[in-house]
Structure formats: structure tokens, C-alpha cells
Design an enzyme around this catalytic site. Structure first.
Site, PDB file in Angstrom:
ATOM      1  CG  ASN A 128      -1.946   1.105   1.190  1.00 33.18           C
ATOM      2  OD1 ASN A 128      -1.803   2.079   0.446  1.00 33.18           O
ATOM      3  ND2 ASN A 128      -2.988   0.984   1.988  1.00 33.18           N
ATOM      4  CG  ASP A 151     -10.419   4.168  -7.087  1.00 26.11           C
ATOM      5  OD1 ASP A 151     -11.330   4.885  -7.557  1.00 26.11           O
ATOM      6  OD2 ASP A 151     -10.630   3.203  -6.336  1.00 26.11           O
ATOM      7  CD  GLU A 228      -7.995   1.144 -16.341  1.00 25.98           C
ATOM      8  OE1 GLU A 228      -8.656   2.131 -16.731  1.00 25.98           O
ATOM      9  OE2 GLU A 228      -8.516   0.033 -16.122  1.00 25.98           O
TER      10      GLU A 228
END
EC number: 2.1.1.33
Length: 247
Positions: A128, A151, A228
Site C-alpha cells: 500500500n 482510482d 488502462e
């Protein structure tokens, strides 16, 4: 990795044609809650990181210079390795199956190019980055950081989860050397405006002007090297680019 169908037919996760892992065996939700208490092993300090376990051929005088934060399925990370064979690049990804895919992809690429030394300069960590970045990198270590299609966390209550915010920008400035660059790309205009506003307000960054950003040799690769980015191109979506220099 092996998947067994209902008919007990065993399908390997590696393509017989390309020799690379196939994403359909590594599917996971598009996003992960960065605030949740995931289980991660992480070093107490950068000196404790065993980089040789990720880069078997790394020299004693080499260290990670580029970090792709939220590297997804590793398309841009692979491109970085090809563009900058003399630099060590790391991809950091929070989703377990996605990071497994990237690790398997790198292993396959290394095997396919055995004897050439290619792809020995890239690796992936499941971690993370919003919590543990300073545990991996010393002050001023990184030359470049990439935040590609992060995100957007559309709901206002979740804006605090966005990977660009004032507190995290200070952490990024800590691990980024003076003159280092932060590359951001998104297809969401609201998120782009958020990123630009927060980075403009931070005293340790300045935005590159359009000419300087467009002449950066990495810029053309930002649009569709990542999975993406390629999807946005296929869907004829918008790209919003902003590059910032660490002061």
C-alpha cells in the site's frame, strides 16, 4: 498458477503462443480500499529491503530510481524497463491477484529473453503505497514517480482516499529527489483538476509547461502503454496529463 474447470479440465495460466500469463486467470475488482487494514509484510526502514530478491542481477551500486504507483497489470512498467535499461524501476500494486500477474509476467519475460539481461531491471511489490512508501525508499532516492489512471473515488466522502492529497504529497516529496518528476495521467477531468489544484498548492512542486511536458520522451508512452491507457484509447476517451517537478 493452474485453474480447474467444472469438467476437471486443467488450463494453465500461460499462453502457448506468447509464453506470457493471461489476465483472465488473474481477475480482481478494479479497485481496492487503500484505507482497509490489508495484511502486508513491509520493512521497518529502506535499509532492510531485500532488493536482490526482486532484482537478482542488481549491482551493489544500483538502487530503484523509478516508481510506478498503482502499476496495474504492468504494461507501463514493462515499457519503462525497455526505455531505460540502465535504470531500476519498481511497480507497486495493492491488489493481490494483479500483483501476482505482474510478477508472473516479469518472470516470463525474463525467461523469454534469457541471456540478454532484458527485464532484469523491473519488479513488482504488493504493498500500500499510501501507507508504506517511506519504508522502502530513502530521502531523495527516486528520480521519477508515475500515477497513471488512479482510482478517482468519485463520491465526495471518499475523496480522502485519493492517492494525491496534501499529506501524501509531502511523503512523495520526501522520497523524490530535487528536480525529480511526478507524472500524472487520468481520463477523469474532475480528478485531473483535483490533482493540479493540490499539487499547485503544495510548495514543493511546480508544473511543467505544455512544451516541456510534450517534449519529455516518456510522455508519448503514457497514453497507451498501460492497460488502462490502451482501454481509454480504444473507447476514444479523453486523456488529462500533468507533470510536476520537485523543487
Amino acid at each position: 498458477m493452474v485453474t480447474t474447470t467444472a469438467e476437471n479440465e486443467v488450463l494453465t495460466s500461460t499462453s502457448a503462443v506468447t509464453g506470457l500469463p493471461q489476465k483472465r486467470y488473474y481477475r480482481q475488482r478494479a479497485h481496492s480500499n487503500p484505507i482497509a487494514d490489508h495484511c502486508f509484510d513491509y520493512p521497518a526502514r529502506p535499509e532492510d529491503v531485500d532488493w536482490r530478491s526482486l532484482y537478482p542481477s542488481i549491482r551493489a551500486d544500483q538502487e530503484v530510481s523509478f516508481a510506478d504507483i498503482g502499476c496495474g497489470y504492468g504494461g507501463f512498467l514493462v515499457t519503462l524497463g525497455e526505455l531505460f535499461p540502465e535504470k531500476i524501476s519498481i511497480g507497486m500494486e495493492i491488489r493481490v491477484k494483479v500483483s501476482d500477474y505482474v510478477l508472473d509476467r516479469i518472470t516470463a519475460l525474463r525467461q523469454k529473453s534469457s541471456g540478454t539481461g532484458a527485464y532484469q531491471n523491473i519488479a513488482c511489490l504488493r504493498t500500500n503505497a499510501m501507507k508504506y512508501l517511506p519504508n522502502y525508499f530513502r530521502k531523495g532516492q527516486l528520480e521519477k514517480m508515475f500515477f497513471l489512471y488512479p482510482d478517482p473515488h468519485f463520491k465526495r466522502a471518499k475523496h480522502k482516499w485519493r492517492i494525491i492529497n496534501q499529506a501524501l504529497l509531502s511523503e512523495y516529496a520526501y522520497v523524490l529527489r530535487k528536480g525529480g518528476l511526478v507524472y500524472t495521467m487520468t481520463d477523469v477531468e474532475d480528478l485531473h483538476n483535483w490533482i493540479v489544484t493540490h499539487m499547485d498548492e503544495h510548495p514543493l512542486y511546480e508544473r511543467l509547461d505544455e512544451e516541456e511536458a510534450n517534449t519529455d520522451p516518456i510522455t508519448p508512452k503514457l497514453y497507451q502503454s498501460s492497460e488502462e491507457g490502451a482501454k481509454v484509447v480504444r473507447n476514444k476517451g479523453d486523456h488529462f496529463l500533468a507533470i510536476f517537478r520537485r523543487l
